[in-house]
Design an enzyme around this catalytic site. Structure first.
Site, PDB file in Angstrom:
ATOM      1  N   ASP A 148       0.887  -1.148   0.000  1.00  0.00           N
ATOM      2  CA  ASP A 148       0.000   0.000   0.000  1.00  0.00           C
ATOM      3  C   ASP A 148       0.941   1.218   0.000  1.00  0.00           C
ATOM      4  OD1 ASP A 148      -2.428   1.535   0.588  1.00  0.00           O
ATOM      5  OD2 ASP A 148      -1.509   1.815   2.557  1.00  0.00           O
ATOM      6  N   ASP A 171       0.041   5.049   0.747  1.00  0.00           N
ATOM      7  CA  ASP A 171      -0.186   6.043   1.796  1.00  0.00           C
ATOM      8  C   ASP A 171      -0.311   5.356   3.160  1.00  0.00           C
ATOM      9  OD1 ASP A 171      -0.913   8.293   3.175  1.00  0.00           O
ATOM     10  OD2 ASP A 171      -2.973   8.328   2.429  1.00  0.00           O
ATOM     11  N   GLY A 177      -7.254   4.515   3.244  1.00  0.00           N
ATOM     12  CA  GLY A 177      -7.417   3.417   2.288  1.00  0.00           C
ATOM     13  C   GLY A 177      -8.721   3.467   1.498  1.00  0.00           C
ATOM     14  N   ARG A 184     -11.552   8.291  -3.041  1.00  0.00           N
ATOM     15  CA  ARG A 184     -11.868   9.721  -2.919  1.00  0.00           C
ATOM     16  C   ARG A 184     -13.378   9.963  -2.784  1.00  0.00           C
ATOM     17  NH1 ARG A 184      -9.623  12.827  -7.846  1.00  0.00           N
ATOM     18  NH2 ARG A 184      -7.848  11.517  -7.247  1.00  0.00           N
ATOM     19  N   SER A 200      -5.084   5.183  -4.459  1.00  0.00           N
ATOM     20  CA  SER A 200      -4.946   6.570  -4.909  1.00  0.00           C
ATOM     21  C   SER A 200      -4.785   6.709  -6.413  1.00  0.00           C
ATOM     22  CB  SER A 200      -3.749   7.215  -4.214  1.00  0.00           C
ATOM     23  OG  SER A 200      -3.581   8.526  -4.705  1.00  0.00           O
ATOM     24  N   ASN A 208      -3.475   9.374  -7.405  1.00  0.00           N
ATOM     25  CA  ASN A 208      -2.275  10.225  -7.440  1.00  0.00           C
ATOM     26  C   ASN A 208      -1.009   9.435  -7.132  1.00  0.00           C
ATOM     27  OD1 ASN A 208      -3.532  12.905  -7.871  1.00  0.00           O
ATOM     28  ND2 ASN A 208      -4.552  12.423  -5.929  1.00  0.00           N
ATOM     29  N   ASP A 232      -1.687  -0.484   6.014  1.00  0.00           N
ATOM     30  CA  ASP A 232      -1.873   0.224   7.289  1.00  0.00           C
ATOM     31  C   ASP A 232      -3.350   0.341   7.657  1.00  0.00           C
ATOM     32  OD1 ASP A 232      -2.352   2.142   5.170  1.00  0.00           O
ATOM     33  OD2 ASP A 232      -2.437   3.651   6.739  1.00  0.00           O
TER      34      ASP A 232
HETATM   35  P1  B16 Z   1      -6.782   9.899  -4.171  1.00  0.00           P
HETATM   36  P2  B16 Z   1      -3.633   4.138  -0.148  1.00  0.00           P
HETATM   37  C1  B16 Z   1      -5.544   6.015  -0.267  1.00  0.00           C
HETATM   38  O1  B16 Z   1      -4.211   5.623  -0.500  1.00  0.00           O
HETATM   39  C2  B16 Z   1      -5.610   6.920   0.961  1.00  0.00           C
HETATM   40  O2  B16 Z   1      -5.266   6.187   2.139  1.00  0.00           O
HETATM   41  C3  B16 Z   1      -7.012   7.441   1.117  1.00  0.00           C
HETATM   42  O3  B16 Z   1      -7.075   8.329   2.226  1.00  0.00           O
HETATM   43  C4  B16 Z   1      -7.425   8.189  -0.175  1.00  0.00           C
HETATM   44  O4  B16 Z   1      -8.755   8.665  -0.090  1.00  0.00           O
HETATM   45  C5  B16 Z   1      -7.290   7.210  -1.362  1.00  0.00           C
HETATM   46  O5  B16 Z   1      -5.963   6.740  -1.430  1.00  0.00           O
HETATM   47  C6  B16 Z   1      -7.643   7.881  -2.685  1.00  0.00           C
HETATM   48  O6  B16 Z   1      -6.683   8.861  -2.957  1.00  0.00           O
HETATM   49  O7  B16 Z   1      -7.792  10.935  -3.817  1.00  0.00           O
HETATM   50  O8  B16 Z   1      -5.373  10.435  -4.270  1.00  0.00           O
HETATM   51  O9  B16 Z   1      -7.167   9.118  -5.407  1.00  0.00           O
HETATM   52  O10 B16 Z   1      -3.557   4.072   1.348  1.00  0.00           O
HETATM   53  O11 B16 Z   1      -4.567   3.100  -0.760  1.00  0.00           O
HETATM   54  O12 B16 Z   1      -2.265   4.172  -0.803  1.00  0.00           O
HETATM   55 MG    MG Z   2      -2.870   3.156   3.291  1.00  0.00          MG
END
Ligand code: B16
Ligand code: MG
Length: 213
Positions: free
Chosen positions: A9, A11, A46, A49, A116, A118, A170
């Site tokens: 993962d 973030d 996790g 959006r 994400s 991003n 996490d």
């Molecule tokens: P984005 P992960 C997740 O990343 C984040 O933990 C979560 O808080 C966020 O809403 C999600 O990505 C979407 O992110 O808006 O950048 O597309 O923990 O799966 O790496």
């Molecule tokens: Mg995460």
């Protein structure tokens, strides 16, 4: 090595962008007059959006149309990407980089499995662009965690079966996704306290131990 592939993962595991998510959502929520705090932010780990936005809007006194929700999510994403612009390779910890290198030298293939959209920008900001053997992220899935799609795609990109891979997470939603896909898991943070996690970790470098036969 016990696993041929390790799926990380992003973030909360490889790097920490939760404060940036928080600041961006907070600015958007304040503008529309919806209460939002760090406790609510913890529920967004996790989660995709649009699902994060739904959680934030639970506190709203009015309904939003689908079009308005898309605009709010876009507003948050613009603020978030601006904040990501301040990240540098110094935001990647030495412990994480050394452990990744060590696992790779031990023969494991390494992938990202992140919700994400991003993810590629973040990897590039912290100096890991092109480092992983595969990147499965919010841009190649239609269902987010706890659905296993993001990890199943990562395993497929690596040319491996789920039983041959370890997922490092996490978030509880991520551990549930790993279980649903038939993966063993290693958990940091809240995922280290979760009974479904195969290996609870105290720190990222502990990964080396659970990857040994
Ligand atoms: P984005 P992960 C997740 O990343 C984040 O933990 C979560 O808080 C966020 O809403 C999600 O990505 C979407 O992110 O808006 O950048 O597309 O923990 O799966 O790496
Ligand atoms: Mg995460």
């Amino acid at each position: 090595m016990k696993y041929k592939g390790i799926i990380f993962d992003l973030d909360g595991v490889v790097c920490f962008t939760d404060q940036y998510h928080y600041q961006a959502w907070k600015k958007m929520a304040d503008r529309i007059g919806v209460y939002f705090d760090e406790k609510i932010n913890n529920r967004l780990r996790g989660v995709s959006r649009m699902e994060s936005l739904e959680i934030i809007l639970e506190r709203s006194t009015r309904e939003y149309s689908e079009e308005e929700k898309k605009e709010l999510a876009a507003e948050k994403n613009e603020l978030y990407r601006e904040l990501l612009g301040s990240m540098t390779p110094a935001d990647l910890s030495g412990e994480v980089k050394e452990t990744l290198d060590r696992l790779r030298e031990g023969g494991a293939k390494l992938a990202i499995g992140s919700s994400s959209k991003n993810a590629k920008m973040i990897l590039s900001r912290i100096g890991l662009e092109g480092y992983f053997d595969a990147v499965s992220d919010g841009t190649n899935i239609s269902r987010s965690k706890p659905d296993p799609e993001v990890f199943l795609k990562a395993a497929e990109f690596l040319g491996l079966e789920p039983e041959e891979c370890l997922v490092v997470e996490d978030a509880k939603a991520g551990i549930d996704a790993a279980c649903a896909g038939g993966f063993d898991s290693a958990g940091l943070g809240e995922a280290a306290q979760y009974e479904r996690t195969t290996y609870p970790l105290n720190s990222f470098s502990d990964l080396w131990v659970c990857c040994q036969e």
